[in-house]
Scaffold this motif. Structure first.
Motif, short mmCIF file in Angstrom:
data_model
loop_
_atom_site.label_atom_id
_atom_site.label_comp_id
_atom_site.label_asym_id
_atom_site.label_seq_id
_atom_site.Cartn_x
_atom_site.Cartn_y
_atom_site.Cartn_z
N THR A 1 22.52 -2.57 38.10
CA THR A 1 21.79 -2.94 36.88
C THR A 1 20.87 -4.13 37.08
OG1 THR A 1 23.60 -4.37 36.12
CG2 THR A 1 23.63 -2.07 35.39
N LYS A 2 21.10 -4.94 38.14
CA LYS A 2 20.27 -6.12 38.40
C LYS A 2 20.38 -6.49 39.86
CE LYS A 2 21.71 -10.21 37.26
NZ LYS A 2 22.14 -11.40 36.47
N GLY A 3 19.25 -6.87 40.45
CA GLY A 3 19.26 -7.24 41.86
C GLY A 3 19.61 -6.06 42.73
N SER B 1 27.14 -14.29 40.24
CA SER B 1 26.50 -14.91 41.39
C SER B 1 26.88 -14.17 42.65
CB SER B 1 26.89 -16.39 41.48
OG SER B 1 28.31 -16.51 41.58
N ALA B 2 26.24 -14.52 43.74
CA ALA B 2 26.46 -13.83 45.01
C ALA B 2 27.92 -13.90 45.45
CB ALA B 2 25.57 -14.43 46.08
N VAL C 1 32.12 -4.39 48.29
CA VAL C 1 31.01 -4.21 47.37
C VAL C 1 30.58 -5.59 46.88
CG1 VAL C 1 32.56 -3.86 45.39
CG2 VAL C 1 30.21 -3.00 45.30
N GLY C 2 29.27 -5.79 46.76
CA GLY C 2 28.78 -7.08 46.31
C GLY C 2 27.37 -7.32 46.81
N SER C 3 26.98 -8.61 46.85
CA SER C 3 25.61 -8.93 47.23
C SER C 3 25.51 -10.38 47.68
CB SER C 3 24.65 -8.67 46.07
OG SER C 3 23.32 -8.95 46.43
N ASP C 4 24.49 -10.64 48.50
CA ASP C 4 24.19 -12.01 48.92
C ASP C 4 23.34 -12.75 47.90
OD1 ASP C 4 25.53 -11.97 51.45
OD2 ASP C 4 23.88 -10.77 52.27
N VAL C 5 22.94 -12.05 46.85
CA VAL C 5 22.13 -12.65 45.77
C VAL C 5 22.79 -12.30 44.44
CG1 VAL C 5 20.00 -12.49 47.11
CG2 VAL C 5 20.65 -10.60 45.61
N PRO C 6 22.46 -13.01 43.36
CA PRO C 6 23.03 -12.64 42.05
C PRO C 6 22.73 -11.18 41.73
CG PRO C 6 21.97 -14.79 41.94
CD PRO C 6 21.61 -14.23 43.28
N PHE C 7 23.70 -10.52 41.11
CA PHE C 7 23.54 -9.08 40.88
C PHE C 7 24.27 -8.66 39.62
CE2 PHE C 7 27.49 -9.56 43.15
CZ PHE C 7 28.33 -8.58 42.64
N MET D 1 32.27 -20.59 47.80
CA MET D 1 33.64 -20.78 47.31
C MET D 1 33.76 -20.78 45.79
SD MET D 1 35.05 -20.80 50.18
CE MET D 1 36.73 -21.17 49.73
N THR D 2 32.83 -20.12 45.10
CA THR D 2 32.92 -20.00 43.64
C THR D 2 32.20 -18.74 43.20
OG1 THR D 2 32.63 -21.16 41.53
CG2 THR D 2 30.82 -21.30 43.11
N VAL D 3 32.51 -18.26 42.01
CA VAL D 3 31.83 -17.13 41.41
C VAL D 3 31.53 -17.48 39.96
CG1 VAL D 3 31.96 -14.72 40.68
CG2 VAL D 3 32.96 -15.41 42.87
N THR D 4 30.26 -17.48 39.61
CA THR D 4 29.86 -17.68 38.23
C THR D 4 29.46 -16.33 37.68
OG1 THR D 4 29.07 -19.92 38.69
CG2 THR D 4 28.29 -18.87 36.67
N GLY D 5 30.24 -15.80 36.76
CA GLY D 5 29.96 -14.46 36.30
C GLY D 5 30.62 -14.12 34.98
N ARG D 6 30.19 -13.00 34.44
CA ARG D 6 30.69 -12.50 33.18
C ARG D 6 31.05 -11.03 33.35
NH1 ARG D 6 28.53 -10.27 28.34
NH2 ARG D 6 29.66 -10.96 26.47
N MET D 7 32.14 -10.61 32.72
CA MET D 7 32.62 -9.24 32.85
C MET D 7 33.08 -8.73 31.49
SD MET D 7 35.74 -7.81 35.30
CE MET D 7 35.28 -8.98 36.56
N THR D 8 32.62 -7.54 31.13
CA THR D 8 33.09 -6.90 29.90
C THR D 8 33.65 -5.54 30.26
OG1 THR D 8 30.90 -5.92 29.46
CG2 THR D 8 31.39 -8.07 28.46
N ARG D 9 34.60 -5.05 29.44
CA ARG D 9 35.22 -3.76 29.74
C ARG D 9 35.46 -2.96 28.48
NH1 ARG D 9 41.40 -2.69 31.63
NH2 ARG D 9 41.70 -3.68 29.61
N VAL D 10 35.28 -1.66 28.61
CA VAL D 10 35.70 -0.72 27.58
C VAL D 10 36.54 0.36 28.27
CG1 VAL D 10 33.73 -1.10 26.06
CG2 VAL D 10 33.60 0.68 27.81
N SER D 11 37.44 0.97 27.54
CA SER D 11 38.26 2.05 28.07
C SER D 11 38.03 3.29 27.24
CB SER D 11 39.74 1.65 28.04
OG SER D 11 40.54 2.67 28.63
N VAL D 12 37.58 4.37 27.88
CA VAL D 12 37.25 5.61 27.19
C VAL D 12 37.85 6.78 27.96
CG1 VAL D 12 35.41 7.03 26.21
CG2 VAL D 12 35.05 4.56 26.50
#
Length: 319
Positions: free
Chosen positions: A80-82, A55-56, A111-117, A33-44
């Motif tokens: 890129t990871k996991g 997190s998962a 789309v996603g994962s059961d482990v951090p990715f 019931m939570t998501v610990t994550g970071r997101m960055t974006r660029v527009s090109v």
């Protein structure tokens, strides 16, 4: 964007809002019931490129979401990871770091994962690629392969890493098109029996009647079989697949027209919602099958005043 800036109980909502703003709306599902994550974006060049590390959890695009905002794009995902699991059209691919796949935002997926990715996602307008939806359907939710894969991947990774100019250029879009065409089409295993294929083909048709591009090629691509094989198993049971699709579209239109809730919906819109791009052709087909024009059938099912009936005929039937 970093969900660690808000309380734990607010992180799923913050992540869901960021995904909708940066990419397309998804329903975020997390076992804890939570998501610990970071997101960055660029527009090109009208391409939104995001790097997500979290997190998962899974992002789910339901049929309702797929029919709404953002459906005019394709997505490319690069692990890129996991590991990252992508499911669409009843297929599943697990992306490892460096592997990439393409999918259609106008169709349901998860789309996603059961482990951090970690994953880089590029949101590409369909108008930027010279590919048909059936070409994407043939290779969606598979690892892309081809001589342009490494160059395309490096370009996107450089963009999110800050080492790329503000222009992708025609060469990038051409490389994506080439990748789609060079990747082998999805094929079902020999264990899938014809009865299951028939059931799934009917489900695909029922769920895509409003799509102008629905046809034998589209259905065959989603099933992972050849057009000829689809004809061979479908025709003996239900007749030619194109005829079956047309009949189902007319049934859908008849249901619309018979509904009291839809009595004010213009005939033109009923035609489009049923997959007919030419309202006049739709009216001729409808009368040929049911013996009444769409407006006459609607009036029979939902009696209205003489003035309203006349107005409906003028607006709706131009054949």
């Amino acid at each position: 964007m970093d969900t660690r800036t808000v309380p734990v109980e607010q992180r799923v909502t913050k992540w869901e809002n960021a995904v909708a703003n940066f990419l397309v709306p998804l329903e975020i599902q997390s076992s804890d019931m939570t998501v610990t994550g970071r997101m960055t974006r660029v527009s090109v060049d009208n391409v939104s490129i995001c790097h997500l590390s979290a997190s998962a959890h899974f992002g789910v695009r339901s049929e309702e979401l797929a029919a709404g905002c953002g459906s005019e794009n394709y997505k490319i995902a690069i692990g890129t990871k996991g590991v990252v699991a992508l499911q669409q059209f009843g297929r599943k691919v697990v992306l490892r770091p460096g592997e990439c796949a393409i999918y259609d935002t106008a169709e349901p997926y998860s789309v996603g994962s059961d482990v951090p990715f970690g994953v880089v996602v590029a949101l590409i307008p369909k108008s930027s690629l010279r590919v048909r939806p059936t070409e994407i359907a043939r290779v969606a939710a598979q690892v892309l392969s081809g001589q342009d894969r490494d160059g395309m991947r490096r370009t996107l990774l450089r963009c999110v890493g800050g080492g790329q100019s503000s222009i992708l250029g025609e060469e990038f879009f051409s490389s994506v098109t080439s990748l789609v065409r060079e990747t082998p089409a999805f094929r079902l295993g020999d264990h899938v029996i014809d009865a299951d294929l028939l059931r799934r083909s009917r489900e695909i048709i029922e769920g895509a009647l409003q799509l102008e591009g629905l046809g034998p090629d589209y259905v065959a691509a989603l099933l992972g079989v050849s057009r000829r094989y689809l004809y061979n198993i479908f025709t003996p049971e239900y007749g030619p697949i194109a005829t079956y699709i047309r009949a189902k579209r007319l049934e859908r239109a008849r249901t619309f027209l018979a509904s009291a809730k839809e009595k004010d919906t213009p005939i033109v819109e009923v035609a489009f919602e049923s997959g007919f791009s030419d309202p006049a052709h739709f009216s001729r087909l409808f009368k040929g099958v049911f013996g009444l024009t769409p407006s006459e059938f609607r009036t029979l099912c939902n009696p209205v005043s003489q003035g309203e009936s006349a107005r409906g005929r003028v607006i709706g039937d131009r054949d």
